[in-house]
Design a protein around this motif. Structure first.
Motif, PDB file in Angstrom:
ATOM      1  N   GLY A  21       0.811  -1.205   0.000  1.00 38.66           N
ATOM      2  CA  GLY A  21       0.000   0.000   0.000  1.00 38.66           C
ATOM      3  C   GLY A  21       0.845   1.255   0.000  1.00 38.66           C
ATOM      4  O   GLY A  21       2.069   1.203   0.153  1.00 38.66           O
ATOM      5  N   ASP A  26      -4.671   5.088  -3.515  1.00 33.03           N
ATOM      6  CA  ASP A  26      -5.041   3.685  -3.643  1.00 33.03           C
ATOM      7  C   ASP A  26      -4.000   2.896  -4.430  1.00 33.03           C
ATOM      8  O   ASP A  26      -3.334   3.427  -5.320  1.00 33.03           O
ATOM      9  CB  ASP A  26      -6.389   3.552  -4.357  1.00 33.03           C
ATOM     10  N   THR A  48      -0.352   2.294  -8.399  1.00 34.43           N
ATOM     11  CA  THR A  48      -0.375   2.862  -7.052  1.00 34.43           C
ATOM     12  C   THR A  48      -0.504   4.383  -7.082  1.00 34.43           C
ATOM     13  O   THR A  48      -0.450   5.014  -8.134  1.00 34.43           O
ATOM     14  CB  THR A  48       0.880   2.427  -6.269  1.00 34.43           C
ATOM     15  N   ARG A  52      -8.706   8.604  -6.193  1.00 30.82           N
ATOM     16  CA  ARG A  52      -9.945   7.839  -6.041  1.00 30.82           C
ATOM     17  C   ARG A  52     -11.011   8.236  -7.048  1.00 30.82           C
ATOM     18  O   ARG A  52     -11.836   7.415  -7.448  1.00 30.82           O
ATOM     19  CB  ARG A  52     -10.495   7.990  -4.619  1.00 30.82           C
ATOM     20  N   ARG A 325     -14.261  -2.447  -1.333  1.00 28.90           N
ATOM     21  CA  ARG A 325     -14.961  -1.313  -1.907  1.00 28.90           C
ATOM     22  C   ARG A 325     -15.747  -1.820  -3.114  1.00 28.90           C
ATOM     23  O   ARG A 325     -15.160  -2.387  -4.031  1.00 28.90           O
ATOM     24  CB  ARG A 325     -13.981  -0.217  -2.315  1.00 28.90           C
ATOM     25  N   GLY A 330     -11.596  -1.057  -6.850  1.00 22.58           N
ATOM     26  CA  GLY A 330     -11.500  -1.754  -5.584  1.00 22.58           C
ATOM     27  C   GLY A 330     -12.051  -3.161  -5.558  1.00 22.58           C
ATOM     28  O   GLY A 330     -12.090  -3.788  -4.501  1.00 22.58           O
ATOM     29  N   THR A 346      -7.001  -7.249  -4.682  1.00 25.05           N
ATOM     30  CA  THR A 346      -7.080  -5.897  -4.133  1.00 25.05           C
ATOM     31  C   THR A 346      -8.103  -5.883  -3.002  1.00 25.05           C
ATOM     32  O   THR A 346      -9.146  -6.529  -3.099  1.00 25.05           O
ATOM     33  CB  THR A 346      -7.478  -4.900  -5.236  1.00 25.05           C
ATOM     34  N   SER A 348      -9.592  -3.348   0.671  1.00 20.32           N
ATOM     35  CA  SER A 348      -9.612  -2.067   1.383  1.00 20.32           C
ATOM     36  C   SER A 348      -9.136  -2.266   2.817  1.00 20.32           C
ATOM     37  O   SER A 348      -9.412  -3.296   3.437  1.00 20.32           O
ATOM     38  CB  SER A 348     -11.030  -1.499   1.420  1.00 20.32           C
ATOM     39  N   VAL A 353      -8.757   2.616   2.136  1.00 23.08           N
ATOM     40  CA  VAL A 353      -7.654   2.815   1.200  1.00 23.08           C
ATOM     41  C   VAL A 353      -7.323   1.457   0.592  1.00 23.08           C
ATOM     42  O   VAL A 353      -7.227   0.449   1.311  1.00 23.08           O
ATOM     43  CB  VAL A 353      -6.421   3.406   1.900  1.00 23.08           C
ATOM     44  N   LEU A 354      -7.149   1.417  -0.724  1.00 23.98           N
ATOM     45  CA  LEU A 354      -6.922   0.146  -1.400  1.00 23.98           C
ATOM     46  C   LEU A 354      -5.478  -0.327  -1.265  1.00 23.98           C
ATOM     47  O   LEU A 354      -4.540   0.454  -1.375  1.00 23.98           O
ATOM     48  CB  LEU A 354      -7.262   0.271  -2.889  1.00 23.98           C
ATOM     49  N   HIS A 355      -5.344  -1.635  -1.042  1.00 24.21           N
ATOM     50  CA  HIS A 355      -4.057  -2.316  -0.980  1.00 24.21           C
ATOM     51  C   HIS A 355      -4.105  -3.531  -1.890  1.00 24.21           C
ATOM     52  O   HIS A 355      -5.176  -4.027  -2.226  1.00 24.21           O
ATOM     53  CB  HIS A 355      -3.748  -2.793   0.438  1.00 24.21           C
TER      54      HIS A 355
END
Length: 365
Positions: A21, A26, A48, A52, A325, A330, A346, A348, A353-355
Motif C-alpha cells: 500500500g 489507492d 499505485t 480515487r 470497496r 477496488g 485488491t 480495502s 484505502v486500497l491495498h
C-alpha cells in the motif's frame, strides 16, 4: 510515492497476507484477466498512488522479496495493462497502444488508431507474447468523438512485433445494449478472440462470444436458459480463458433464478459446459497457469471472501475475508502468479484505502 509492504494475518482463517500500500493513494493490481506478475513470479506490477475519483496513478515494479520499487509510468488510468511472458508491459492511452520494458523502462509505440477511435482495456495477450487481443470504439462520423454516441465497437488483434492491427469483428449488437467489450485472445490460438455482449446482466441472453479471425465467423459460446417469455434466468459474466486455451471459466451470478450458481467452464467451441463450484456467492474468478486452481471472490456488503477452488476435485477453501470497496478499482479480482503459487487481489483497509494482497498457496488443498 512510497509503496510499502507489511504482513497481516487474516482474522477468519489465520493465514498470512503480504499487503502492499501507499500513503499517496489507492493501490491495485491489474485486471484479473491480465497477468500482473513478471515471469520470475517475484516482481509484481501494480498501479499505485491512484486518485480515487479519476483512477489515475503510477505503474510500478515491486520486488516482493526486497521491497524495492521502480516507477515505470506516471499518470495512467487503471485497468488497461497486461504483462507478457517476456516482461513487457502493454498499456493503452486514448488511441495509442504502447509497450514498456519492465526492466529497462524503455517505451515504444506499438500502434495508433485513427483520431476518432479510442482503445479500451483490459488488454489480453497470447502465452508466447506475440499477439494482443484488443477492442476499441470508433466514431461513425469524423465530426464525432468515439466517447460520445454514434460509435461502433470493434474487436481486433495486434501483432506486437510489426504493430499490425487487424479488425476481427464489428458485432453491432442492437440497442439498448450495443456494447461489445472485454476482448480476450485465446492464449494459444491467435485466430480465436473472445468478447462480451455487455449490458444489464439480467437482460443479456447471449453474453459469451468468440470470433474466428480467419473467417470472421462469430458464435455464442454459452446458451443461457430463458423463461417462456424470453427473459434470461442465467446471469453470467466475468470470463477468463484457461491458460491452455481449452475454454473459458466464468461466473453464473448468485441472483440468477436458475440454479446452481457459481463457477462454470465452457469449452472453446461451446459444445460442452461444466459446473465447477458454488460454495459461495461468487463474483469474479481467476485461473492458475497450471490449471489446477481457480480463485474466486464474493460480493457481500462491505466485505469479500477470497476462495481457492481445486478444479479437479471441485473442492473449495476459504483463503481470507477482507473489506471490499464495491466499485472499480477496488474489486478484489483474484489472479495468479506465473508459477501458480501466489494469489493476488485488491482489498480495502479500515480507512477504505486500497491495498494489494498476496497469499502463498503452495501448501493449500
Amino acid at each position: 510515492m512510497m509503496l510499502t509492504s507489511t504482513t497481516i494475518t487474516d482474522t477468519i482463517t489465520g493465514q498470512s497476507i503480504l499487503a502492499l500500500g501507499s500513503e499517496g493513494g489507492d493501490t491495485g493490481h491489474l485486471y484479473f484477466t491480465a497477468m500482473s506478475w513478471l515471469s520470475n513470479s517475484r516482481h509484481l506490477i501494480v498501479h499505485t498512488d491512484m486518485n480515487r475519483e479519476t483512477w489515475t496513478g503510477n505503474i510500478v515494479r515491486f520486488d516482493t522479496e526486497t521491497g524495492d520499487v521502480q516507477v515505470l509510468e506516471e499518470g495512467l488510468t487503471w485497468g488497461s495493462g497486461v504483462v507478457s511472458c517476456d516482461d513487457i508491459i502493454y498499456l493503452l492511452k486514448g488511441n495509442e497502444l504502447y509497450a514498456i520494458d519492465a526492466w529497462s523502462g524503455e517505451r515504444r509505440t506499438i500502434c495508433k488508431l485513427g483520431e476518432h477511435c479510442t482503445f479500451f482495456g483490459p488488454l489480453s495477450i497470447t502465452n508466447d507474447g506475440k499477439v494482443l487481443g484488443v477492442y476499441w470504439k470508433e466514431a461513425l462520423h469524423p465530426s464525432e468523438d468515439a466517447e460520445s454516441g454514434g460509435a461502433e465497437w470493434v474487436i481486433g488483434t495486434v501483432n506486437v512485433a510489426s504493430g499490425e492491427l487487424y479488425e476481427a469483428a464489428h458485432p453491432q449488437f442492437a440497442e439498448p445494449y450495443p456494447i461489445a467489450n472485454h476482448a480476450m485472445i485465446n492464449p494459444i490460438d491467435p485466430n480465436q478472440v473472445f468478447f462480451s455482449h455487455e449490458g444489464a446482466t439480467e437482460q443479456i441472453p447471449d453474453r459469451l462470444w468468440v470470433v474466428d479471425t480467419e473467417t470472421g465467423e462469430m458464435s455464442n459460446l454459452f446458451s443461457q436458459k430463458r423463461e417462456e417469455s424470453g427473459r434470461p434466468v442465467e446471469y453470467v459474466g466475468h470470463e477468463i480463458w484457461a491458460f491452455d486455451g481449452s475454454g473459458l471459466y466464468f461466473v453464473k451470478y448468485p441472483h440468477s433464478p436458475d440454479k446452481p450458481t457459481g463457477v462454470y467452464f465452457v469449452d472453446r467451441r461451446g459444445e460442452r459446459h461444466e459446473f465447477i463450484n458454488g460454495d459461495y456467492r461468487y463474483w469474479h474468478v481467476g485461473i492458475s497457469p497450471d490449471g489446477r486452481y481457480a480463485a474466486a471472490d464474493t460480493q457481500e456488503p462491505g466485505i469479500s471472501k477470497i476462495v481457492l477452488i481445486n478444479t479437479a476435485t471441485k473442492q473449495s477453501e476459504l483463503l481470507c475475508e477482507l473489506p471490499c470497496r464495491g466499485m472499480h478499482p477496488g474489486h478484489p479480482h483474484p489472479s495468479f502468479s506465473p508459477d501458480s503459487r501466489k494469489v493476488t487481489f485488491t482489498f480495502s483497509d479500515e480507512h477504505d484505502v486500497l491495498h494489494v494482497g498476496i497469499m502463498d498457496i503452495s501448501d493449500q488443498l
